[in-house]
Design a protein around this motif. Structure first.
Motif, PDB file in Angstrom:
ATOM      1  N   THR A  69       0.854  -1.202   0.000  1.00  0.00           N
ATOM      2  CA  THR A  69       0.000   0.000   0.000  1.00  0.00           C
ATOM      3  C   THR A  69       0.887   1.248   0.000  1.00  0.00           C
ATOM      4  N   ASN A  75      -0.873   6.885  -0.098  1.00  0.00           N
ATOM      5  CA  ASN A  75      -2.275   7.295  -0.227  1.00  0.00           C
ATOM      6  C   ASN A  75      -3.247   6.186   0.174  1.00  0.00           C
ATOM      7  N   GLU A  92      -3.465   3.304  -1.275  1.00  0.00           N
ATOM      8  CA  GLU A  92      -3.886   2.549  -2.447  1.00  0.00           C
ATOM      9  C   GLU A  92      -2.985   1.335  -2.631  1.00  0.00           C
ATOM     10  N   ARG A  93      -3.606   0.174  -2.936  1.00  0.00           N
ATOM     11  CA  ARG A  93      -2.834  -1.043  -3.163  1.00  0.00           C
ATOM     12  C   ARG A  93      -2.164  -0.949  -4.526  1.00  0.00           C
ATOM     13  N   VAL A  94      -0.840  -1.037  -4.495  1.00  0.00           N
ATOM     14  CA  VAL A  94      -0.073  -0.861  -5.735  1.00  0.00           C
ATOM     15  C   VAL A  94       0.691  -2.126  -6.130  1.00  0.00           C
TER      16      VAL A  94
END
Length: 495
Positions: A180, A183, A185-187
């Protein structure tokens, strides 16, 4: 023959029934005790197996966690991902590979990016060469479950075994940790590989029994731990049914996959087995993400019945053999003792039979045995003596009767002789009397018929003839009277 040993056979039959009941009760309760002991040992072995597996998994999770926070600080450096992947593999011998994959287009100019480091041949060897690649298996990582599940749901945990096309011909389980960014968000995903074959070797090193083994099933029935490498690579427990496995195997597998706790008996390879199983529950540690807790895995300890009851069955067989030999020895000993104890009784029986057949002179000695046989022999001896005395008296009386019979027979003979003599004498005397009687009859007839015609001289002559003949008859009668009186006197004297 049976009647001869009837008492021994009856005694042997009673002992056999008692021994069978005793051994049956002993075998039943000892079987139950061994079953409970096997369950207790299996429970301890299950706990130990779970602990061993969980220690391996925990070490992998910790190795991944050790670099995770630092990795989040350098997401903008794609080359550094290879370093992190290498460090994870090097830091833990249980790890055979590590993949750090990012979503498509995360790095500018690169559609897909994955830093993948694994040991050559996926062997748990610290000195093994490390292979660096940006590919895993024959499909893009974006189509593989370890990546898609974590990216979609943020799932943290262990996958079911990856086999066949999902790996590079090596069955693996993966610990997945989503990446993560700042932000939230899973990247990307960090996926750490653990070789199922190597995991099995580590777990199976601690054998529950001589022929027993541990087994770990995933939620889909795939083997994670099993001593047969072929089953680790391609098979699930359910696929064995297509190969003619017994239905009891399916029942045991379904119970394990369903997360039950207990035991199941099944038959495999012509042998009877028992599997003790329970769900695989990871330990709770501070800072550890347990996810769904049990992972849906089930751990079992498999024992062949011969390991549980083998010694018991051998002991039962040995006890039966010893009991049989003991009974045989006991039978022979009892036969010898009974024959020895009943020897006087047999002699007494034979003597009684000979006495019953008329041999009253059978020798029967007295005995000083103070038991029923001794008392019977002594009393029978007294009876024999009494019978001998009675027979002796009877023989004496019989001899006396014979003597008297001889005397009577002699007297009867003399009497018959005397009667014959009397008869002869009477006949003789009768014959002697017939002549004078006839002469008297003629003289009397002459006198009666010719009395007036006869002379005096003739009459006197006839009278004189009658007188003389009468005197002759009287003499004969006197002789008969004298003979009769003499004979009666002899008879009176004989009496």
């Amino acid at each position: 023959m049976f009647r001869k040993f009837r008492l021994n056979v009856q005694l042997l039959a009673e002992i056999l029934v008692l021994l069978a009941l005793t051994l049956g009760v002993l075998a039943y309760f000892s079987h139950k005790v061994l079953k409970r002991e096997a369950m207790r040992n299996a429970s301890l072995m299950l706990d130990a197996t779970v602990q061993d597996i969980d220690n391996i998994l925990l070490s992998v999770e910790q190795s991944t966690g050790n670099i995770y926070l630092d990795l989040l600080q350098h997401l903008d450096n794609p080359q550094r991902m290879f370093t992190y992947s290498r460090e994870i593999v090097v830091s833990n011998p249980n790890i055979v590979g590590c993949a750090i994959a990012f979503k498509p287009g995360y790095y500018p100019g690169k559609d897909l990016f994955m830093a993948y480091i694994h040991r050559r041949a996926f062997a748990n060897d610290v000195k093994s060469d490390l292979v660096t690649t940006e590919m895993f298996a024959n499909r893009p990582y974006t189509e593989q479950v370890w990546y898609t599940e974590s990216m979609k749901t943020g799932w943290i945990g262990w996958t079911d075994p990856l086999k066949g096309d999902d790996t590079e011909n090596e069955p693996l389980v993966n610990f997945c940790l989503p990446i993560t960014d700042k932000n939230g968000e899973r990247v990307g995903v960090v996926a750490v590989d653990v070789s199922i074959s190597q995991l099995s070797k580590i777990v199976l090193a601690a054998k529950p029994s001589e022929n027993g083994y541990s087994v770990l099933l995933a939620r889909n029935g795939s083997f994670i731990v099993h001593p047969n490498v072929d089953k680790l690579e391609s098979q699930t427990v359910f696929s064995q049914m297509d190969q003619g496995a017994d239905a009891s195997v399916l029942e045991a597998a379904e119970a394990m996959v369903a997360g039950h706790v207990g035991e199941k008996d099944f038959k495999m390879d012509g042998k009877n087995w028992t599997v003790f199983f329970k769900p695989f529950v990871r330990g709770e540690w501070e800072g550890r993400y347990n996810g769904e807790g049990t992972l849906g895995w089930s751990v079992g300890v498999v024992y062949p019945d011969e390991d549980i009851f083998g010694i018991h069955n051998k002991l039962v067989f040995l006890v039966i053999v010893i009991a049989f030999v003991g009974i045989l020895a006991f039978f022979l000993l009892c036969t010898w003792i009974l024959r020895r104890q009943l020897k006087p009784l047999r002699k007494l029986t034979n003597s009684a039979q000979r006495i019953a057949n008329g041999d009253l002179n059978e020798e029967l000695n007295s005995t000083d045995r103070d038991d029923e046989i001794g008392h019977l022999q002594n009393r029978f001896r007294k009876m024999q003596k009494s019978l001998q005395n009675q027979i002796r008296e009877l023989e004496q009386e019989t001899a006396q009767l014979h003597q008297r019979s001889d005397v009577l027979r002699a007297a009867y003979g003399k009497t018959e002789d005397a009667d014959r003599m009397k008869t002869s004498f009477l006949h003789y005397m009768t014959n002697q009397m017939s002549v004078p009687t006839e002469s008297i009859d003629r003289s009397v007839t002459t006198l009666c018929n010719n009395y007036h015609d006869l002379s005096k001289e003739e009459i006197e002559k006839q009278v004189d003839n009658i007188q003389r003949k009468s005197d002759a008859i009287v003499d004969l009668l006197n002789h008969m009277i004298h003979f009769t009186e003499t004979d009666q006197g002899k008879e009176a004297r004989n009496e």
